[in-house]
Scaffold this motif. Structure first.
Motif, PDB file in Angstrom:
ATOM      1  N   ARG A   1       0.830  -1.198   0.000  1.00 45.17           N
ATOM      2  CA  ARG A   1       0.000   0.000   0.000  1.00 45.17           C
ATOM      3  C   ARG A   1       0.871   1.258   0.000  1.00 45.17           C
ATOM      4  O   ARG A   1       2.014   1.222   0.406  1.00 45.17           O
ATOM      5  N   TYR A   2       0.271   2.333  -0.493  1.00 46.31           N
ATOM      6  CA  TYR A   2       0.942   3.635  -0.465  1.00 46.31           C
ATOM      7  C   TYR A   2       1.190   4.012   0.979  1.00 46.31           C
ATOM      8  O   TYR A   2       0.315   3.867   1.828  1.00 46.31           O
ATOM      9  N   PHE A   3       2.369   4.521   1.281  1.00 49.12           N
ATOM     10  CA  PHE A   3       2.633   4.918   2.658  1.00 49.12           C
ATOM     11  C   PHE A   3       3.412   6.223   2.747  1.00 49.12           C
ATOM     12  O   PHE A   3       2.909   7.223   3.225  1.00 49.12           O
ATOM     13  N   CYS A   4       4.681   6.213   2.266  1.00 50.11           N
ATOM     14  CA  CYS A   4       5.534   7.388   2.486  1.00 50.11           C
ATOM     15  C   CYS A   4       5.501   8.380   1.335  1.00 50.11           C
ATOM     16  O   CYS A   4       5.794   9.558   1.517  1.00 50.11           O
ATOM     17  N   GLY A   5       5.198   7.903   0.146  1.00 46.15           N
ATOM     18  CA  GLY A   5       5.120   8.794  -1.008  1.00 46.15           C
ATOM     19  C   GLY A   5       6.457   9.257  -1.562  1.00 46.15           C
ATOM     20  O   GLY A   5       6.487  10.045  -2.505  1.00 46.15           O
ATOM     21  N   ILE A   6       7.569   8.816  -0.997  1.00 40.48           N
ATOM     22  CA  ILE A   6       8.862   9.309  -1.464  1.00 40.48           C
ATOM     23  C   ILE A   6       9.841   8.185  -1.814  1.00 40.48           C
ATOM     24  O   ILE A   6      11.054   8.384  -1.815  1.00 40.48           O
ATOM     25  N   GLY A   7       9.308   7.003  -2.071  1.00 40.54           N
ATOM     26  CA  GLY A   7      10.193   5.928  -2.524  1.00 40.54           C
ATOM     27  C   GLY A   7      11.008   5.283  -1.425  1.00 40.54           C
ATOM     28  O   GLY A   7      11.895   4.478  -1.708  1.00 40.54           O
ATOM     29  N   ALA A   8      10.709   5.617  -0.181  1.00 38.55           N
ATOM     30  CA  ALA A   8      11.566   5.137   0.902  1.00 38.55           C
ATOM     31  C   ALA A   8      11.083   3.837   1.544  1.00 38.55           C
ATOM     32  O   ALA A   8      11.899   3.005   1.914  1.00 38.55           O
ATOM     33  N   CYS A   9       9.756   3.656   1.666  1.00 33.77           N
ATOM     34  CA  CYS A   9       9.258   2.566   2.516  1.00 33.77           C
ATOM     35  C   CYS A   9       9.095   1.252   1.759  1.00 33.77           C
ATOM     36  O   CYS A   9       8.973   0.204   2.378  1.00 33.77           O
ATOM     37  N   GLN A  10       9.055   1.298   0.430  1.00 37.37           N
ATOM     38  CA  GLN A  10       8.893   0.107  -0.400  1.00 37.37           C
ATOM     39  C   GLN A  10       7.550  -0.582  -0.167  1.00 37.37           C
ATOM     40  O   GLN A  10       7.344  -1.718  -0.571  1.00 37.37           O
ATOM     41  N   GLY A  11       6.631   0.122   0.467  1.00 40.04           N
ATOM     42  CA  GLY A  11       5.327  -0.464   0.745  1.00 40.04           C
ATOM     43  C   GLY A  11       4.415  -0.452  -0.468  1.00 40.04           C
ATOM     44  O   GLY A  11       3.394  -1.140  -0.495  1.00 40.04           O
ATOM     45  N   CYS A  12       4.750   0.325  -1.481  1.00 39.95           N
ATOM     46  CA  CYS A  12       3.848   0.499  -2.620  1.00 39.95           C
ATOM     47  C   CYS A  12       4.332  -0.265  -3.845  1.00 39.95           C
ATOM     48  O   CYS A  12       3.882   0.013  -4.951  1.00 39.95           O
ATOM     49  N   LEU A  13       5.256  -1.220  -3.646  1.00 46.77           N
ATOM     50  CA  LEU A  13       5.810  -1.940  -4.794  1.00 46.77           C
ATOM     51  C   LEU A  13       4.715  -2.639  -5.591  1.00 46.77           C
ATOM     52  O   LEU A  13       3.844  -3.298  -5.021  1.00 46.77           O
TER      53      LEU A  13
END
Ligand SMILES: Cc1cc2nc3c(=O)[nH]c(=O)nc-3n(C[C@H](O)[C@H](O)[C@H](O)COP(=O)(O)OP(=O)(O)OC[C@H]3O[C@@H](n4cnc5c(N)ncnc54)[C@H](O)[C@@H]3O)c2cc1C
Ligand SMILES: Cc1cc2nc3c(=O)[nH]c(=O)nc-3n(C[C@H](O)[C@H](O)[C@H](O)COP(=O)(O)OP(=O)(O)OC[C@H]3O[C@@H](n4cnc5c(N)ncnc54)[C@H](O)[C@@H]3O)c2cc1C
Ligand code: FES
Lengths: 458, 400, 93
Positions: free
Chosen positions: C43-55
């Motif tokens: 899921r979308y989380f940090c919006g800046i490519g850092a958390c890798q949650g939105c892969l």
């Protein structure tokens, strides 16, 4: 125009936020040849993130607007080369800066090794997120992530949103939501920022901050946004209908919210994960600027960027005076006041989190797993926690769990060494995962010459 | 060659060696500590950094003889595998030792020739090995490139992760483990016996016997000057494939690896930097891909040229890998010896000082077995294998 | 602005040019991006490519949906096809 590969780049600036832009401007003024790269498709970084085409910009305070306009004007006039969709993957042991041109539908990704005489890393900050049960669920995002959405779309995502955690960013985001006509359900703030009048008075020393704070508070008050102080979320659960059930605990009472979205935030910290520390022998002169050196906000980022740009020129042998650190020091003092105001009145020590709380999302490792790892072990090293517990071992490489893990270890009295998040995250490239096909596609062999990085020659 | 009941052997030794100090908490030191402490011997492990801080925490985990030639190292390797099997069924390493075949692949006629010869040699040493026909390759290993002309499937092998083994044995053993405790020398009596070890910060620790299992740190401690060669290996780890591509049932090892490792005759094993490709499918769905052999190099950095070289070879062998992302690159430093044999045994001139190091690229496979073997030496019991050829006497002057 | 389309799990979704894949999915009411490799949800989380949650996967390579601009006709798939594998994040390799 020359192809990058035949160029000796004087200065590579990584990050097109205020710090990187200011560094590029300053270095250009000193006469250096500059290439600035950003992983995104436009300049602005976190604070000055520009809207998607056709979307309205989110209102900014007058002082920020003026700063951004001045900076973008200077940057456009500076003659620095810019490459977007290009992320810094690290510095290899031979001193090559590895730039990843990100893939798009028409173009495969590839890695361009660049030889620069100096590198300024200005990759900004990341948010701290204190883990709690349910933070990993869809619908939960960071407050910065929510803000990024709003800044890009010029609108608040539909539905009821709860803001929670700690820090001034929650108030700023709430105020932007109000301005866009869709206030949050409430702000759940762990600290009691108005409980320390003496600290509040110190804000008088930085009238810019004070004015901004008052404007935000007035707007939230007018919109009747509930702000619960000394209160914290204890759990987030998926509700039957697809929404989120949130529980929070304040001074003595418990409350529940049914919302669509939760935005969490617990402060910011430098995004220095995996970044190279010292220079490789024969490699570039390395420095960091802005929030990725010390998270002090936009004003400091610009000043610090200038300093880094000037410093790079000096390190490369140009005879220029060093820049004053005074403006950065002033911002540091102001940030310290804010940090004290928002020092939480209430926190669940990570060691008290329920077993099922996810700590490392990438590897799905929980508080219970960490407890199990520590049981019967004294003085575990960070390396053992990483290797055997898999904390900070996944694709985000610890950006969202290293702090929480280290906090947990410290409070459990574990750790033979003085533990720091960097012991878990290390300094390795790639600083973020890179596609193998991308790594193998050599920049020099680009099929499309137009997509090769070019730099204006004097 | 192994006493079949060794893993249940927890009886106190007839001659208790007293307090044994072990220098180095790699897989070898920790295995020795485990076996000693299980028999009631008092053990203190002194580790300069942290358990598995050396090669044991930065390696692949092939528990394998697939690349070996018949001879002592093959014999030790088979004993190594047997030890893992025993410890896995005995419980201590249950779940940590995964049995699986190794696939050695040849990509051209010349390699196929070396491979066929190598497979015959393995078979001659009693290893179950089979050359797969081309049709079988397609069925069994659909993920490998069509350029692969021959595959040898070696049975009876397995995989264990060095740092996991260290963790398990350290938890199961009852001994004292001191982190951040580098040893900088020994105190000896007039006869040459070691009476204590000295640590940088903590002064002296009395010892009745000492085992040096300090990897590349052993050379300085024992004055084995010139005997050891640090040999760096760069390794690459992918993200989890998460079911997106098929993984082979065991590691794919390029038959060029035989040359790189010097196992096959005429290999360029002495080149300053050589590459030997192994694609190792891990239980997490990740792939560990190696690696280099870089003599005399002690930094743990990675360079783009090496990483690209390894990945290019890997993708040539298994094209689907190109779809994964590289998660991490790292390096470990093997401890090699000038004559390519480990150094194991009593150090001449000090009857209570022992050494076990120099396992190069085989220490994960050999570690637990060597720990068991050395624990017997320390207890004055006969070793299960004749290890005279490994004696440190070949490097230390008798009168030391 | 004329409507453009991309595909999410084979389903046709509209987007605004210039949007990232993550925001286009959010705007279409999709906030669960499918299973993660360790049994949680992307899921979308940090919006800046850092958390890798939105892969997610595009052209069968893994990308951060929050960094990748959406383009007409691209096929976006969840990171893991079908139910998640390896729900035991604890198998250690
Ligand atoms: C989520 C969030 C919200 C914030 N909101 C506010 C606010 O409302 N008000 C305020 O005063 N301050 C805010 N801040 C603080 C803000 O970060 C600073 O004020 C300022 O933006 C810092 O500037 P910078 O140039 O150091 O970093 P940033 O502005 O963060 O710029 C960093 C740039 O680097 C790029 N980048 C990152 N990694 C790579 C890579 N590997 N390769 C290539 N490019 C990369 C990013 O895309 C970004 O453009 C916020 C911070 C965060 C994290
Ligand atoms: C890239 C690579 C891949 C490999 N792949 C395989 C494989 O697939 N299969 C296989 O079997 N083997 C493999 N190996 C080899 C294997 O990792 C080693 O042989 C094995 O780990 C050696 O274990 P050890 O205990 O002897 O040494 P180490 O693990 O190096 O441990 C030595 C320890 O001693 C400590 N130390 C050093 N000096 C001092 C001092 N003065 N005082 C106190 N402590 C000290 C160190 O900090 C270290 O922790 C590989 C190695 C590498 C580098
Ligand atoms: S939302 Fe965090 S990486 Fe995309």
């Amino acid at each position: 125009m020359t192809e990058w590969k035949s160029m000796d780049i004087d200065l590579l600036v990584v990050g097109g936020g205020p710090a990187g832009m200011a560094a590029a401007v300053e270095a250009r003024q000193a006469g250096l040849q500059v290439l600035l790269v950003d992983q995104r498709e436009r300049l602005g970084g976190a604070i000055y993130c520009q809207p998607d085409p056709g979307c309205a910009p989110v209102a900014m305070s007058a002082r920020h607007r003026a700063r951004w306009q001045a900076l973008s004007r200077e940057f456009a006039a500076s003659g620095a080369a810019v490459e977007f969709h290009t992320s810094f993957a690290g510095l290899d042991s031979e001193g090559l800066a590895l730039l990843e041109r990100r893939a798009s539908a028409g173009e495969a990704g590839r890695v361009l090794p660049v030889r620069a005489r100096a590198v300024v890393l200005a990759v900004g900050a990341v948010e701290r997120i204190a883990p709690l049960p349910g933070w990993e669920l869809p619908g939960v995002m960071s407050a910065g992530g929510l803000q990024m959405m709003m800044k890009r779309r010029g609108a608040v995502p539909v539905g009821r949103t709860l803001l929670a955690g700690s820090g001034p960013l929650l108030l700023a985001v709430a105020s932007q939501m109000v301005a866009l006509g869709q206030p949050p359900v409430a702000i759940i703030e762990r600290a009691r920022p108005f409980g320390q009048p003496a600290e509040l008075l110190k804000l008088l020393a930085t009238p810019g901050y004070l004015r901004e704070a008052l404007a935000i508070l007035a707007r939230l008050h007018k919109a009747r946004v509930p702000v619960l102080h000394a209160t914290q979320l204890t759990s987030i659960r998926l509700a039957a209908g697809g929404g989120l059930e949130v529980e929070c605990r304040g001074q003595g009472d418990e409350r529940r919210f049914s919302v669509d979205r939760v935005a969490l935030h617990d402060g910011i910290r430098p995004n220095d994960f995996g970044l190279p520390g010292g220079a490789a022998t024969g490699g570039p002169v390395l420095s960091r600027a802005g929030d990725c050196r010390e998270a002090l906000g936009a004003v400091a980022a610009i000043e610090d960027g200038k300093r880094a740009g000037r410093e790079a020129a000096r390190m490369l042998g140009l005879k220029l005076p060093a820049m004053s650190l005074q403006p950065v020091k002033r911002e540091r003092r102001a940030q310290a006041v804010l940090a004290r105001l928002f020092s939480p009145a209430l926190t669940t020590p990570p060691a008290d989190l329920p077993d099922e709380t996810v700590i490392c999302r990438c590897e799905n490792r929980t508080a219970g797993d960490l407890r199990g790892l520590l049981a019967g072990h004294d003085g575990l090293s960070a390396r053992e926690v990483k290797l055997n517990g898999r904390f900070a071992m996944g694709s985000c490489q610890g950006r969202f769990c290293a702090d929480a893990t280290v906090d947990f270890l410290r409070r459990c009295g574990a750790g033979a060494e003085a533990l720091e998040a960097s012991h878990l995250t290390g300094r390795r490239w790639p600083v973020r995962p890179v596609g193998i096909a991308t790594l193998l596609a050599e920049g020099g062999a680009a099929a499309d010459p137009a997509s090769v990085i070019r730099i204006e020659e004097e | 060659m192994l006493s079949p009941s060794f893993h249940n052997d927890a009886a106190p030794p007839v001659n208790d060696p007293g307090h044994v100090v072990i220098v180095g908490a790699g897989i070898v030191g920790i295995s020795a500590a485990f076996f000693l402490s299980r028999r009631g011997v008092q053990v203190t492990v002194l580790e300069a950094a942290a358990p598995a801080a050396g090669a044991s925490g930065a390696s692949d985990g092939a528990v394998s003889v697939a690349s070996k030639r018949p001879g002592l190292m093959m014999q030790l390797g088979l004993a190594g595998i047997a030890t893992y099997r025993a410890l896995a069924s005995g419980g201590v390493l249950a779940g940590e030792f995964r049995e699986r075949p190794t696939f050695i692949v040849a990509s051209n006629a010349a390699e196929a020739e070396v491979l066929a010869e190598h497979a015959a040699a393995l078979a001659g040493a009693g290893v179950t090995v089979r050359l797969l026909a081309r049709a079988e390759i397609t069925g069994l290993l659909p993920m490998v490139s069509e350029e692969v002309v021959a595959v040898a499937r070696v049975e009876g092998e397995g995989h264990a992760i060095g740092y996991r083994v260290v963790e398990r044995l350290a938890r199961a053993g009852r001994f004292t483990l001191r982190r951040s405790a580098p040893v900088d020398g020994f105190v000896r009596d007039k006869t040459g016996r070691v009476t204590a070890v000295s640590t940088g910060q903590g002064g002296l620790i009395a010892a009745d016997a000492v085992l040096v299992a300090a990897g590349n740190g052993s050379e300085r401690l024992l004055g084995l000057s010139g005997a050891l060669i640090p040999r760096k290996g760069q390794l690459l780890l992918t993200e989890r494939a998460a079911g997106r591509l098929g993984a082979p049932a065991g590691p794919l090892m390029s038959s060029r690896y035989l040359l790189s490792k010097g196992a096959a005759k005429g290999g360029p094993a002495d080149a300053a930097r050589s590459f030997g490709l192994v694609i190792d499918p891990l239980a997490t769905g990740q792939f560990l891909i190696g690696g280099t052999r870089e003599d005399g190099v002690t930094n743990t950095h990675n360079d783009l040229a090496a990483v690209r070289h390894i990945l290019r070879e890997a993708v040539t062998l298994m094209p689907d890998l190109a779809r994964l992302r590289l998660l991490r690159a790292f390096s470990g430093i093997r401890t090699a010896t000038v004559d390519r044999l480990p150094i194991v045994g009593a150090v001449p001139g000090a009857e209570n000082l022992f050494v076990a190091t120099g396992f190069e690229g085989d220490g994960i496979c050999l570690g637990p077995f060597m720990g068991e073997l050395v624990h017997r030496l320390i207890c004055g019991e006969p070793a299960a294998v004749d290890i005279n050829a490994l004696s440190p006497a070949r490097f230390t002057p008798r009168a030391a | 602005m004329s409507a453009s389309f991309f595909f999410w799990r084979g389903e046709k979704l509209e987007f605004q040019p210039g949007q990232t894949v993550a925001l286009a999915l959010e705007a279409a009411g999709q906030r669960d991006f499918g299973p993660s490799a360790t049994g949680l949800r992307q899921r979308y989380f940090c919006g800046i490519g850092a958390c890798q949650g939105c892969l997610v996967r595009i052209d069968d390579t893994v990308v951060e949906a929050c960094l990748r601009p959406v383009e007409a006709g691209i096929r976006v798939e969840p990171l893991v096809a079908g139910p998640s594998v390896d729900t035991d994040g604890g198998r250690h390799d």
